[in-house]
Design a protein around this motif. Structure first.
Motif, short mmCIF file in Angstrom:
data_model
loop_
_atom_site.label_atom_id
_atom_site.label_comp_id
_atom_site.label_asym_id
_atom_site.label_seq_id
_atom_site.Cartn_x
_atom_site.Cartn_y
_atom_site.Cartn_z
N LEU A 17 -6.07 -6.35 5.39
CA LEU A 17 -7.37 -6.10 6.00
C LEU A 17 -8.09 -7.41 6.31
CD1 LEU A 17 -8.66 -3.07 3.93
CD2 LEU A 17 -7.70 -3.09 6.23
N LYS A 18 -7.96 -8.38 5.40
CA LYS A 18 -8.51 -9.72 5.61
C LYS A 18 -7.64 -10.71 4.86
CE LYS A 18 -11.87 -8.81 2.01
NZ LYS A 18 -13.26 -8.78 1.62
N LYS A 19 -7.77 -11.97 5.17
CA LYS A 19 -6.84 -12.94 4.59
C LYS A 19 -7.00 -13.13 3.09
CE LYS A 19 -9.49 -17.10 5.60
NZ LYS A 19 -9.46 -18.37 6.28
N THR A 20 -8.11 -12.70 2.52
CA THR A 20 -8.31 -12.84 1.09
C THR A 20 -7.91 -11.58 0.31
OG1 THR A 20 -10.61 -12.13 1.34
CG2 THR A 20 -10.17 -14.51 1.36
N SER A 21 -7.34 -10.59 1.00
CA SER A 21 -6.91 -9.36 0.33
C SER A 21 -5.77 -9.64 -0.63
CB SER A 21 -6.46 -8.32 1.36
OG SER A 21 -7.53 -7.93 2.17
N ASP A 22 -5.73 -8.83 -1.70
CA ASP A 22 -4.65 -8.98 -2.68
C ASP A 22 -3.35 -8.35 -2.21
OD1 ASP A 22 -6.28 -10.30 -4.45
OD2 ASP A 22 -6.85 -8.48 -5.53
N GLY A 23 -3.42 -7.43 -1.28
CA GLY A 23 -2.21 -6.74 -0.85
C GLY A 23 -2.29 -6.34 0.61
N TYR A 24 -1.38 -5.46 1.00
CA TYR A 24 -1.32 -5.04 2.38
C TYR A 24 -0.84 -3.59 2.47
CZ TYR A 24 3.64 -6.03 1.79
OH TYR A 24 4.93 -6.05 1.34
N PHE A 25 -1.13 -2.95 3.60
CA PHE A 25 -0.71 -1.58 3.87
C PHE A 25 0.61 -1.61 4.62
CE2 PHE A 25 -5.29 -1.11 3.45
CZ PHE A 25 -5.39 0.03 2.67
N TRP A 26 1.49 -0.65 4.31
CA TRP A 26 2.73 -0.51 5.05
C TRP A 26 3.14 0.95 5.07
CZ3 TRP A 26 7.44 0.99 2.73
CH2 TRP A 26 7.43 1.08 1.34
N GLN A 27 3.99 1.31 6.03
CA GLN A 27 4.40 2.69 6.21
C GLN A 27 5.91 2.78 6.13
OE1 GLN A 27 2.86 4.45 9.72
NE2 GLN A 27 3.71 6.46 9.31
N SER A 28 6.39 3.74 5.37
CA SER A 28 7.82 3.96 5.22
C SER A 28 8.37 4.56 6.51
CB SER A 28 8.09 4.91 4.05
OG SER A 28 9.44 5.29 4.05
N ARG A 29 9.47 3.99 7.01
CA ARG A 29 10.08 4.52 8.22
C ARG A 29 10.82 5.82 7.95
NH1 ARG A 29 12.58 -1.00 10.77
NH2 ARG A 29 10.57 -1.95 11.24
N VAL A 30 11.27 5.99 6.73
CA VAL A 30 12.05 7.18 6.38
C VAL A 30 11.15 8.38 6.19
CG1 VAL A 30 13.65 8.18 4.71
CG2 VAL A 30 13.85 5.77 5.35
N THR A 31 10.15 8.24 5.31
CA THR A 31 9.29 9.38 4.98
C THR A 31 8.02 9.43 5.80
OG1 THR A 31 8.15 8.15 3.25
CG2 THR A 31 10.13 9.38 2.60
N GLY A 32 7.61 8.32 6.37
CA GLY A 32 6.37 8.28 7.14
C GLY A 32 5.13 8.15 6.27
N LYS A 33 5.32 8.02 4.95
CA LYS A 33 4.17 7.89 4.05
C LYS A 33 3.64 6.47 4.10
CE LYS A 33 5.49 11.42 0.73
NZ LYS A 33 5.80 11.69 -0.68
N ARG A 34 2.34 6.36 3.83
CA ARG A 34 1.68 5.05 3.81
C ARG A 34 1.51 4.59 2.37
NH1 ARG A 34 -1.17 2.80 7.21
NH2 ARG A 34 -3.02 2.65 5.96
N PHE A 35 1.70 3.29 2.16
CA PHE A 35 1.58 2.70 0.84
C PHE A 35 0.74 1.43 0.91
CE2 PHE A 35 5.66 4.87 1.00
CZ PHE A 35 5.57 5.69 -0.10
N TYR A 36 0.23 1.07 -0.25
CA TYR A 36 -0.49 -0.20 -0.38
C TYR A 36 0.25 -1.01 -1.43
CZ TYR A 36 -4.24 -3.60 -0.99
OH TYR A 36 -4.97 -4.75 -1.03
N ARG A 37 0.62 -2.22 -1.09
CA ARG A 37 1.38 -3.07 -2.01
C ARG A 37 0.56 -4.30 -2.34
NH1 ARG A 37 6.91 -6.41 -0.85
NH2 ARG A 37 7.11 -7.23 -2.95
N GLN A 38 0.41 -4.54 -3.64
CA GLN A 38 -0.24 -5.78 -4.07
C GLN A 38 0.83 -6.81 -4.36
OE1 GLN A 38 -2.73 -4.66 -7.37
NE2 GLN A 38 -4.49 -4.41 -6.01
N ARG A 39 0.67 -7.98 -3.80
CA ARG A 39 1.68 -9.01 -3.98
C ARG A 39 1.00 -10.35 -4.18
NH1 ARG A 39 5.51 -10.21 0.95
NH2 ARG A 39 3.56 -11.00 1.74
N GLU A 40 1.45 -11.07 -5.18
CA GLU A 40 0.96 -12.42 -5.40
C GLU A 40 1.65 -13.33 -4.40
OE1 GLU A 40 1.08 -15.87 -8.85
OE2 GLU A 40 1.75 -13.85 -9.30
#
Length: 118
Positions: A17-40
């Motif tokens: 959402l912004k460059k200081t966010s802890d993670g990012y949103f992504w969507q599974s190509r197989v199931t179509g579900k949306r996830f939020y992943r926190q990554r250092e």
């Protein structure tokens, strides 16, 4: 008439959402579900020994250049050295600006004083 497709704005978000966010949103190509992943984000900290050596050289050159360009007297002295060297740094390249010339001279000096050892 064109078909209008309405997309939920919340579901349309992907990535950070912004460059200081802890993670990012992504969507599974197989199931179509949306996830939020926190990554250092530490990928820039994992450097090879040679990259660390180059980073130290850049850090040294930036610090010394800041000190050398702090007073008008030192700038005048650097300018006379720059003209005497015919704009040529120790690495053999010619530079159009005083700052670039001195920066590369400092890099060269650091690397000679601290050679890379694998």
């Amino acid at each position: 008439m064109a078909d209008v497709i309405f997309i939920d704005p919340v579901n349309a978000i992907h990535g950070k959402l912004k460059k200081t966010s802890d993670g990012y949103f992504w969507q599974s190509r197989v199931t179509g579900k949306r996830f939020y992943r926190q990554r250092e984000e530490n990928y820039q900290q994992n450097q090879s020994p040679r990259q660390k050596w180059n980073s130290q050289a850049f850090k040294y050159a930036h610090q010394q250049l800041r000190l050398l360009m702090s007073t008008p007297e030192s700038i005048a002295r650097l300018r006379s050295d720059y003209e005497a060297a015919n704009h040529r740094a120790p690495n053999g390249k010619t530079y159009t600006t005083l700052r670039a010339w001195k920066f590369n001279s400092l890099l060269h000096a650091y690397k000679l004083a601290n050679p890379f050892e694998a």
